[in-house]
Design a protein around this motif. Structure first.
Motif, PDB file in Angstrom:
ATOM      1  N   GLY A 131      35.658  37.763  40.153  1.00  0.00           N
ATOM      2  CA  GLY A 131      35.918  37.720  41.568  1.00  0.00           C
ATOM      3  C   GLY A 131      34.771  38.205  42.035  1.00  0.00           C
ATOM      4  N   TYR A 132      34.013  39.889  41.951  1.00  0.00           N
ATOM      5  CA  TYR A 132      33.510  40.639  42.340  1.00  0.00           C
ATOM      6  C   TYR A 132      32.414  39.673  42.512  1.00  0.00           C
ATOM      7  N   SER A 133      32.000  39.009  41.687  1.00  0.00           N
ATOM      8  CA  SER A 133      30.374  38.731  41.673  1.00  0.00           C
ATOM      9  C   SER A 133      30.591  37.348  42.761  1.00  0.00           C
ATOM     10  N   ALA A 134      31.575  36.627  42.804  1.00  0.00           N
ATOM     11  CA  ALA A 134      31.894  35.558  43.575  1.00  0.00           C
ATOM     12  C   ALA A 134      31.792  36.009  44.907  1.00  0.00           C
ATOM     13  N   PHE A 135      32.895  36.801  45.840  1.00  0.00           N
ATOM     14  CA  PHE A 135      32.379  37.411  46.722  1.00  0.00           C
ATOM     15  C   PHE A 135      30.790  38.342  47.683  1.00  0.00           C
ATOM     16  N   ALA A 136      29.930  38.406  46.341  1.00  0.00           N
ATOM     17  CA  ALA A 136      28.963  39.162  46.593  1.00  0.00           C
ATOM     18  C   ALA A 136      27.790  38.548  46.432  1.00  0.00           C
TER      19      ALA A 136
END
Length: 167
Positions: A131-136
């Motif tokens: 989830g973090y990586s997708a938004f990053a």
């Protein structure tokens, strides 16, 4: 299956719907095995077997759909299988870390209960990282990245709550 949004490659190919689905499948298998009082060895074998069967089904379905939807003259079933294999890789790779933890329990490096709970919490961490990586990847501000992390990790926490309810 392979729309313009799913064809975009995230760095390392880690952030895919297949990775999310694979992580949730592994966590679900751990919960189910725990409901039957399975050892970490039994859980490990069940997870590995189930992941490979579901992965093969995912690859097959993806290849059939890709082949059917791609009307280009040079489209072949082999190309469709290669695309589906690449697209489904996260399904397998997301299962590796929790499986290693379960294997540590199976080899008696850690107690069964510790291995099972650690594998479940590792699933939460993996989902949060996705989830973090997708938004990053989209360049979102850090607050949105954290919210994305919390949103996807909630799926793993739901599995942990399910395990608590099963017991």
């Amino acid at each position: 299956m392979h729309s313009s949004t799913t064809n975009r490659r995230f760095p390392g190919g880690f952030v895919t719907e297949a990775s999310v689905y694979g992580t949730i499948l592994v966590s679900g298998m751990i919960v189910v095995a725990g409901g039957y009082g399975a050892t970490s060895w039994q859980t490990f074998l069940g997870v590995i077997g189930t992941v490979f069967v579901f992965w093969a089904a995912h690859v097959y379905a993806g290849a059939v759909v890709e082949y059917g939807l791609n009307q280009a003259q040079d489209s072949t079933m082999a190309t469709a299988v290669r695309l589906s294999l690449r697209h489904s890789l996260g399904f397998l790779t997301s299962a590796i870390p929790p499986s290693i933890v379960l294997l540590l329990g199976a080899l008696r490096a850690v107690p069964d209960d510790v291995a099972v709970w650690a594998a479940l919490w590792l699933g939460v961490v993996i989902l949060g990282a996705i989830g973090y990586s997708a938004f990053a990847f989209r360049g979102s501000p850090w607050v949105i990245r954290i919210l994305g992390c919390l949103g996807t990790s909630t799926l793993g926490i739901a599995m942990i709550l399910l395990k608590v309810l099963v017991h």
